[in-house]
Scaffold this active site. Structure first.
Site, mmCIF file in Angstrom:
data_model
loop_
_atom_site.group_PDB
_atom_site.id
_atom_site.type_symbol
_atom_site.label_atom_id
_atom_site.label_comp_id
_atom_site.label_asym_id
_atom_site.label_seq_id
_atom_site.Cartn_x
_atom_site.Cartn_y
_atom_site.Cartn_z
ATOM 1 N N HIS A 83 38.126 43.834 46.392
ATOM 2 C CA HIS A 83 37.818 42.592 45.681
ATOM 3 C C HIS A 83 38.680 41.455 46.194
ATOM 4 O O HIS A 83 39.879 41.615 46.399
ATOM 5 C CB HIS A 83 38.071 42.751 44.170
ATOM 6 N N ASP A 162 33.299 39.999 29.117
ATOM 7 C CA ASP A 162 33.973 39.065 30.016
ATOM 8 C C ASP A 162 33.140 37.816 30.249
ATOM 9 O O ASP A 162 33.668 36.708 30.299
ATOM 10 C CB ASP A 162 34.287 39.725 31.361
ATOM 11 N N ARG A 169 36.570 30.404 27.723
ATOM 12 C CA ARG A 169 37.831 29.949 28.317
ATOM 13 C C ARG A 169 37.622 28.685 29.133
ATOM 14 O O ARG A 169 38.450 27.791 29.150
ATOM 15 C CB ARG A 169 38.424 31.058 29.191
ATOM 16 N N SER A 184 39.932 39.974 33.161
ATOM 17 C CA SER A 184 38.570 39.558 33.491
ATOM 18 C C SER A 184 38.113 40.209 34.802
ATOM 19 O O SER A 184 37.045 40.832 34.876
ATOM 20 C CB SER A 184 38.549 38.029 33.596
ATOM 21 N N LYS A 188 35.450 43.945 35.333
ATOM 22 C CA LYS A 188 34.215 44.009 36.123
ATOM 23 C C LYS A 188 34.323 45.067 37.216
ATOM 24 O O LYS A 188 33.368 45.784 37.511
ATOM 25 C CB LYS A 188 33.909 42.631 36.721
HETATM 26 N N1 URA Z 1 37.749 35.140 38.253
HETATM 27 C C1 URA Z 1 37.335 35.942 37.249
HETATM 28 O O1 URA Z 1 36.462 36.779 37.450
HETATM 29 N N2 URA Z 1 37.884 35.774 36.044
HETATM 30 C C2 URA Z 1 38.836 34.863 35.777
HETATM 31 O O2 URA Z 1 39.285 34.784 34.659
HETATM 32 C C3 URA Z 1 39.253 34.038 36.827
HETATM 33 C C4 URA Z 1 38.690 34.196 38.055
#
Ligand code: URA
Ligand code: CA
Length: 439
Positions: A83, A162, A169, A184, A188
């Site tokens: 990632h 999320d 947010r 977050s 994922k």
């Molecule tokens: N990328 C994400 O997937 N989540 C965040 O909170 C910030 C950047």
């Protein structure tokens, strides 16, 4: 009976929350039982008070389990995912996936489209004629077992908690919180089913984290979550003070990936792909020796095995594999224009956000999820920080499909370059590696 207001108070006062309290909050929010205003207040409390590693891990796992999760247990071997926290000219997935697969490590990659200066990995792959990004779960798993690699778009709903929280947010000024960012991202990744993760955490003017210190802290937090969640995780903190590669745009990045797999990629992009791949091979247990992993990867990059694997991936997903030999099969833009150096000197800065913004305005990226992107457009850099250029040398080439956008594209791209008389210090590529020993 738990109450949201009491959970918010505890966090406001810096107390730690139990797993049951976090479950109550997150599950209640996803179910629509806890309103936005209470979640917003809780986010702000977390922003100021932080969370300890166990709390962050519990939050991550609760979010990961809030929707569909991928079961990759039918794929033989250790599944390692990669990632990147996101940067400009970051084509690494398209190179790393076939490269690592060519070394016998299964790569089952689900990628997003996302918002940004260019599309996501699956948008880029769609610039290959015929390539199908939508495979069913069974087809996806069978393909990985047959040829060792598949890269598909997201199916099902991974970590819906999320998605809701991130949107909240975004409008309550609580994005910039390390526990919230780390949970977050990791929620994922964990929902996508891999056994281990290699994280590329970008630091610099073109990244989410502007300073090396913040990027290191985010990397440590994510490595800690991965480890506590029983997924082996390592992170590289890498530079994003200039675009990583030369190509910025969807088809242009596929072209760059193919050139790199032919052994003709830009040095920094090639080097980062090799180092991320080394970490993936180490986590997968191919070897426990960095040098050995590196040698295997370099061999497969230079003998064509990785390029051949990319061709197999393309063919298996319905794409035209001749593209790996014939780049003219990729979508081509109608107009090209060069950005010229206004004076001689050293490239002192190459602002990734101006470069990304140029690609975006030409139509390469998405502002909202409904934007239709133009796969052919973008730009190619002809120099990098530290290079010496003469007046009139080509700094970059702009590719567009709308004639009226070209002058603005050239003007905006020019603003990305700072040229001066002195040679700037070389930008590092990899600042630090973070492993479980560092957290
Ligand atoms: N990328 C994400 O997937 N989540 C965040 O909170 C910030 C950047
Ligand atoms: Ca990306």
């Amino acid at each position: 009976m738990m109450h949201a207001v009491e959970i918010i108070r505890k966090k406001r006062d810096g107390e730690r929350l139990t797993r049951a309290e976090l479950e109550f909050l997150i599950q209640g929010y996803v179910a629509g039982e806890i309103p936005d205003y209470q979640m917003a207040a809780w986010n702000m409390a977390v922003y100021f008070q932080g969370m300890d590693p166990e709390e962050i891990t519990n939050l991550t796992l609760i979010m990961a389990e809030s929707g569909d999760t991928l079961d990759l247990s039918q794929i033989l071997g250790v599944k390692v995912d990669k990632h990147s926290t996101g940067g400009v000219g970051d084509t690494t997935t398209l190179i790393v996936a076939p490269l690592v697969a060519s070394c016998g490590v299964p790569v089952a990659k689900m990628s997003g489209r996302g918002l940004g200066h260019t599309g996501g990995t699956v948008d880029k792959l769609e610039s290959i004629p015929g390539y199908r990004v939508e495979l069913g779960p069974e087809e996806f798993i069978n393909q990985v077992n047959q040829i060792g690699v598949s890269v598909v778009g997201q199916t099902g709903e991974l970590a819906p908690a999320d998605k809701l929280l991130y949107a909240l947010r975004d409008v309550t000024s609580t994005v910039e919180s390390i526990p919230l960012i780390a949970s977050s991202i990791m929620s994922k990744k964990i929902a996508a089913g891999a056994d281990g993760f290699v994280l590329d955490v970008k630091a610099g003017s073109g990244a989410f984290m502007k300073s090396e210190e913040d990027a290191v802290e985010l990397a440590k937090t994510m490595v800690q979550i991965g480890t506590l969640a029983k997924r082996s995780t390592v992170a590289l903190v890498t530079d994003m003070n200039q675009p990583l590669g030369r190509g910025i745009g969807n088809a242009l990045e596929v072209k760059e990936a193919i050139l790199t797999l032919q052994g003709q990629g830009p040095e920094r992009l090639t080097e980062l792909c090799l180092e991320l791949s080394v970490e993936m091979l180490l986590l997968a247990g191919v070897t426990n020796n960095h040098g050995e992993a590196r040698e295997l990867l370099e061999t497969n990059l230079h003998n064509g095995a990785a390029l051949k694997k990319f061709g197999e991936l393309i063919a298996a997903q319905g794409g035209d594999p001749r593209v790996i030999e014939d780049l003219s099969l990729l979508p081509q833009a109608q107009f090209q224009e060069d950005v010229l150096a206004p004076r001689g000197g050293y490239i002192q800065k190459l602002d990734p956000l101006e470069i990304g913004g140029t690609a975006m305005e030409l139509g390469a990226g998405r502002e909202t999820k409904d934007t239709i992107i133009d796969l052919a457009v973008g730009l190619e850099l002809k120099c990098q920080v530290g290079d010496y250029v003469k007046e009139g040398d080509v700094l970059a080439r702009i590719y567009g499909n709308k004639g009226e956008l070209m002058p603005h594209g050239v003007a905006r791209c020019s603003k990305a370059f700072t040229i001066g008389d002195t040679q700037p210090p070389t930008l590092p590529l990899i600042y630090r590696k973070i492993t479980v020993k560092d957290v």
